[in-house]
Write a protein that holds these residues in place. Sequence first.
Motif, PDB file in Angstrom:
ATOM      1  N   ASP A  97      -8.052   3.574  -6.687  1.00 55.63           N
ATOM      2  CA  ASP A  97      -9.355   2.917  -6.019  1.00 55.63           C
ATOM      3  C   ASP A  97      -9.428   1.596  -6.452  1.00 55.63           C
ATOM      4  OD1 ASP A  97      -9.993   5.283  -4.992  1.00 55.63           O
ATOM      5  OD2 ASP A  97     -11.551   6.144  -6.631  1.00 55.63           O
ATOM      6  N   LEU A  98      -8.534   1.141  -7.532  1.00 53.91           N
ATOM      7  CA  LEU A  98      -8.621  -0.009  -8.162  1.00 53.91           C
ATOM      8  C   LEU A  98      -7.873  -1.041  -7.543  1.00 53.91           C
ATOM      9  CD1 LEU A  98      -7.974   1.056 -11.962  1.00 53.91           C
ATOM     10  CD2 LEU A  98      -9.992   0.382 -11.063  1.00 53.91           C
ATOM     11  N   PHE A  99      -7.269  -0.691  -6.315  1.00 53.37           N
ATOM     12  CA  PHE A  99      -6.304  -1.668  -5.602  1.00 53.37           C
ATOM     13  C   PHE A  99      -6.588  -1.622  -4.048  1.00 53.37           C
ATOM     14  CE2 PHE A  99      -4.208   0.161  -9.301  1.00 53.37           C
ATOM     15  CZ  PHE A  99      -3.977  -0.729 -10.079  1.00 53.37           C
ATOM     16  N   ALA A 100      -6.459  -2.876  -3.803  1.00 53.08           N
ATOM     17  CA  ALA A 100      -6.817  -3.193  -2.438  1.00 53.08           C
ATOM     18  C   ALA A 100      -5.675  -2.635  -1.431  1.00 53.08           C
ATOM     19  CB  ALA A 100      -6.853  -4.765  -2.141  1.00 53.08           C
ATOM     20  N   ALA A 101      -6.086  -2.082  -0.184  1.00 53.77           N
ATOM     21  CA  ALA A 101      -5.018  -1.760   0.651  1.00 53.77           C
ATOM     22  C   ALA A 101      -4.533  -3.140   1.406  1.00 53.77           C
ATOM     23  CB  ALA A 101      -5.611  -0.628   1.663  1.00 53.77           C
ATOM     24  N   GLY A 102      -3.450  -2.867   2.211  1.00 54.12           N
ATOM     25  CA  GLY A 102      -3.045  -3.993   3.021  1.00 54.12           C
ATOM     26  C   GLY A 102      -1.700  -4.549   2.551  1.00 54.12           C
ATOM     27  N   PRO A 103      -1.245  -5.645   3.054  1.00 57.15           N
ATOM     28  CA  PRO A 103      -0.206  -6.385   2.878  1.00 57.15           C
ATOM     29  C   PRO A 103       0.017  -6.881   1.373  1.00 57.15           C
ATOM     30  CG  PRO A 103      -0.822  -6.777   4.967  1.00 57.15           C
ATOM     31  CD  PRO A 103      -1.743  -6.319   4.509  1.00 57.15           C
ATOM     32  N   ILE A 104       1.047  -7.215   0.699  1.00 65.20           N
ATOM     33  CA  ILE A 104       1.152  -8.012  -0.465  1.00 65.20           C
ATOM     34  C   ILE A 104       0.812  -9.399  -0.677  1.00 65.20           C
ATOM     35  CG2 ILE A 104       3.680  -8.139  -0.308  1.00 65.20           C
ATOM     36  CD1 ILE A 104       3.880  -7.338  -3.356  1.00 65.20           C
ATOM     37  N   GLU A 105       0.918  -9.873   0.478  1.00 62.77           N
ATOM     38  CA  GLU A 105       0.895 -11.551   0.611  1.00 62.77           C
ATOM     39  C   GLU A 105      -0.622 -11.647   0.257  1.00 62.77           C
ATOM     40  OE1 GLU A 105       4.151 -10.777   3.458  1.00 62.77           O
ATOM     41  OE2 GLU A 105       2.191  -9.717   3.026  1.00 62.77           O
ATOM     42  N   ASN A 106      -0.740 -12.770  -0.794  1.00 62.22           N
ATOM     43  CA  ASN A 106      -1.962 -13.189  -1.095  1.00 62.22           C
ATOM     44  C   ASN A 106      -2.754 -12.368  -2.086  1.00 62.22           C
ATOM     45  OD1 ASN A 106      -1.642 -15.623   0.420  1.00 62.22           O
ATOM     46  ND2 ASN A 106      -2.419 -14.303   2.070  1.00 62.22           N
TER      47      ASN A 106
ATOM     48  N   ASN B 166      -0.519   0.844   1.857  1.00 64.25           N
ATOM     49  CA  ASN B 166      -0.101  -0.228   0.857  1.00 64.25           C
ATOM     50  C   ASN B 166      -1.114  -0.677  -0.268  1.00 64.25           C
ATOM     51  OD1 ASN B 166       2.092  -1.064   2.516  1.00 64.25           O
ATOM     52  ND2 ASN B 166       0.693  -1.701   4.191  1.00 64.25           N
ATOM     53  N   LYS B 167      -1.692   0.203  -0.749  1.00 56.75           N
ATOM     54  CA  LYS B 167      -2.618   0.348  -2.014  1.00 56.75           C
ATOM     55  C   LYS B 167      -1.410   0.170  -3.180  1.00 56.75           C
ATOM     56  CE  LYS B 167      -7.065   2.111  -1.466  1.00 56.75           C
ATOM     57  NZ  LYS B 167      -8.131   3.084  -2.091  1.00 56.75           N
ATOM     58  N   ILE B 168      -0.330   0.949  -3.001  1.00 59.07           N
ATOM     59  CA  ILE B 168       0.985   0.517  -3.785  1.00 59.07           C
ATOM     60  C   ILE B 168       1.653  -0.171  -3.108  1.00 59.07           C
ATOM     61  CG2 ILE B 168       2.995   1.995  -4.707  1.00 59.07           C
ATOM     62  CD1 ILE B 168       0.533   2.772  -6.113  1.00 59.07           C
ATOM     63  N   ASP B 169       2.246  -1.175  -3.757  1.00 59.39           N
ATOM     64  CA  ASP B 169       3.023  -2.286  -3.098  1.00 59.39           C
ATOM     65  C   ASP B 169       4.458  -2.234  -3.435  1.00 59.39           C
ATOM     66  OD1 ASP B 169       0.697  -4.127  -2.266  1.00 59.39           O
ATOM     67  OD2 ASP B 169       0.240  -3.605  -4.757  1.00 59.39           O
ATOM     68  N   ILE B 170       4.930  -1.450  -4.700  1.00 61.01           N
ATOM     69  CA  ILE B 170       6.284  -1.809  -4.793  1.00 61.01           C
ATOM     70  C   ILE B 170       6.637  -0.122  -5.671  1.00 61.01           C
ATOM     71  CG2 ILE B 170       7.702  -2.616  -6.679  1.00 61.01           C
ATOM     72  CD1 ILE B 170       6.371  -5.205  -6.267  1.00 61.01           C
ATOM     73  N   ILE B 171       8.029   0.297  -5.260  1.00 59.49           N
ATOM     74  CA  ILE B 171       8.582   1.396  -6.056  1.00 59.49           C
ATOM     75  C   ILE B 171       9.602   0.962  -6.841  1.00 59.49           C
ATOM     76  CG2 ILE B 171       9.654   3.487  -5.561  1.00 59.49           C
ATOM     77  CD1 ILE B 171       8.636   3.407  -2.619  1.00 59.49           C
ATOM     78  N   ALA B 172       9.889   1.326  -7.892  1.00 54.68           N
ATOM     79  CA  ALA B 172      10.634   0.828  -8.939  1.00 54.68           C
ATOM     80  C   ALA B 172      10.996   2.290  -9.655  1.00 54.68           C
ATOM     81  CB  ALA B 172       9.833   0.009 -10.291  1.00 54.68           C
ATOM     82  N   THR B 173      11.582   2.105 -10.752  1.00 50.92           N
ATOM     83  CA  THR B 173      12.362   3.273 -11.656  1.00 50.92           C
ATOM     84  C   THR B 173      11.907   3.623 -12.912  1.00 50.92           C
ATOM     85  OG1 THR B 173      14.197   2.073 -12.572  1.00 50.92           O
ATOM     86  CG2 THR B 173      14.552   3.031 -10.276  1.00 50.92           C
ATOM     87  N   ASP B 174      11.588   2.535 -13.767  1.00 53.30           N
ATOM     88  CA  ASP B 174      11.231   2.954 -15.153  1.00 53.30           C
ATOM     89  C   ASP B 174      12.248   3.515 -15.774  1.00 53.30           C
ATOM     90  OD1 ASP B 174       9.790   2.505 -17.495  1.00 53.30           O
ATOM     91  OD2 ASP B 174       8.506   4.045 -17.188  1.00 53.30           O
ATOM     92  N   HIS B 175      13.666   3.437 -15.331  1.00 50.20           N
ATOM     93  CA  HIS B 175      14.721   4.163 -16.084  1.00 50.20           C
ATOM     94  C   HIS B 175      14.579   3.757 -17.654  1.00 50.20           C
ATOM     95  CE1 HIS B 175      18.937   4.785 -16.488  1.00 50.20           C
ATOM     96  NE2 HIS B 175      19.086   3.847 -17.203  1.00 50.20           N
ATOM     97  N   ALA B 176      14.829   4.864 -18.108  1.00 51.25           N
ATOM     98  CA  ALA B 176      14.648   4.823 -19.803  1.00 51.25           C
ATOM     99  C   ALA B 176      15.346   5.955 -20.108  1.00 51.25           C
ATOM    100  CB  ALA B 176      13.200   5.022 -19.778  1.00 51.25           C
ATOM    101  N   PRO B 177      16.826   5.687 -20.588  1.00 56.09           N
ATOM    102  CA  PRO B 177      17.519   6.840 -20.855  1.00 56.09           C
ATOM    103  C   PRO B 177      17.416   7.015 -22.604  1.00 56.09           C
ATOM    104  CG  PRO B 177      18.698   4.927 -20.785  1.00 56.09           C
ATOM    105  CD  PRO B 177      17.605   4.618 -20.163  1.00 56.09           C
TER     106      PRO B 177
END
Length: 445
Positions: A243-252, A300-311
């Motif tokens: 709920d904290l994040f805006a939907a839509g494209p990442i631009e701007n 598009n509320k979530i803009d990026i997928i990453a790993t947080d790889h932490a062995p």
Amino acid sequence: MTTTVIKNAQIVNEGEVIQADLRIVNQRIDKIATDITAKQNDIVIDAKGCYLIPGMIDDQVHFREPGLTQKGTIASESRAAVAGGITSYMEMPNVNPATTTIEALEQKYAIAAEKSHANYAFYLGATEDNLEQIKRLDPSRHCGVKVFMGASTGDLLVEAPHALDAIFRDAPTLIVTHCESSPIIAENTKALLEKKSTLTIEDHPIQRDTKACYASSSYAVGLAKKYQSQLHVLHITTAKELDLFAAGPIENKHITAEACVHHLWFCDQDYARLGNFIKCNPAIKTQADRDALIQALHSNKIDIIATDHAPHTLAEKQVEFAKAPAGLPLVQHALLTLFEHVNQGRLSLPQVVEKTAHNPAKRYAIAERGYIREGYFADLVLVDMADSTLVTQDNTLYKCGWTPFLSTHFSAKILSTWVNGQQAYQAQQMPISSKPEVMPLSFNR
């Protein structure tokens, strides 16, 4: 001059899938066309039936060097990353000593220049008293400043309001945050220990619950709105936080959000099977939370997928819950989990490319990467979505020697990875090819 011609590929780029040939000359994509005629000395690869995508840009990894190299090194973990289709990464400051000065930051760049198998950038870690170091960050060279708003130890834990205000007001780069409220985690832990003498892995998402996450992430978003800061909130795990994040494209957008592959794959039902191997911070939550994260990729509320790889070492994980460190190795298998979502109909390949390559390039203003475009660096991954990958002990490349995906049968296969035009990984060749010539990421900002 080295020239490679990739023929008959299904190129996934900028929302489309087109069949075309692609020519690499030295480090860059020279030409994309319906039919490219190879010359006598060209390396020719027939990609018929396979997909060519831009390499993943992973904006959140922990490669453990310096000081924690029994868990992983820049060399070992970047090598695993390349085998998993990750061609660039941004590495975190919680090493030993912590990366809290520009001098320490530059020492990591020097290590990577010599040892890394993928392109690289490094974060400066914020403390409650290193604002002058943060102000020295170079926006064209340094990816950002990492703020642990809870859930850390020592100098890297930043909770004092005056320190957070100053960072959000004065940071010259993107601010990335780990958001969990330490006071709420402490309250939850106390309440649990009043009911039982020993905590177990099933208590982990209760200790680090939605309330703890939302209290911290909403605080960060509030600060970013107050100071118009460039904020990227890492590893969102709860439906409420969306709920904290805006939907839509990442631009701007000046406030963006991220999900990590393990939070999109596992849920709390997996604790009984995998135990400490999936202990991580923030904790893996419910199936409903996981489903909400996947839906947020579509909105598009979530803009990026990453790993947080932490062995961590196997011995460190094979202890009682309270003493086991949080984090798991992910870079070699991250894209494979996302391809599984594609084959199961939960995501599309263009969405995966957008969230793992295009949007990181946009959010960080990365120069000449993240797309399949003529003139861009040839950071590429060839994928067979109809082949399969069985994860075994023998083909797992992490220095820690274990993976939570052991014996998983993924329904896609990474065939090749190119880093700066050099074929850095080939599925038929294990161990992987010799180290490619890599470089630090540069940023147009």
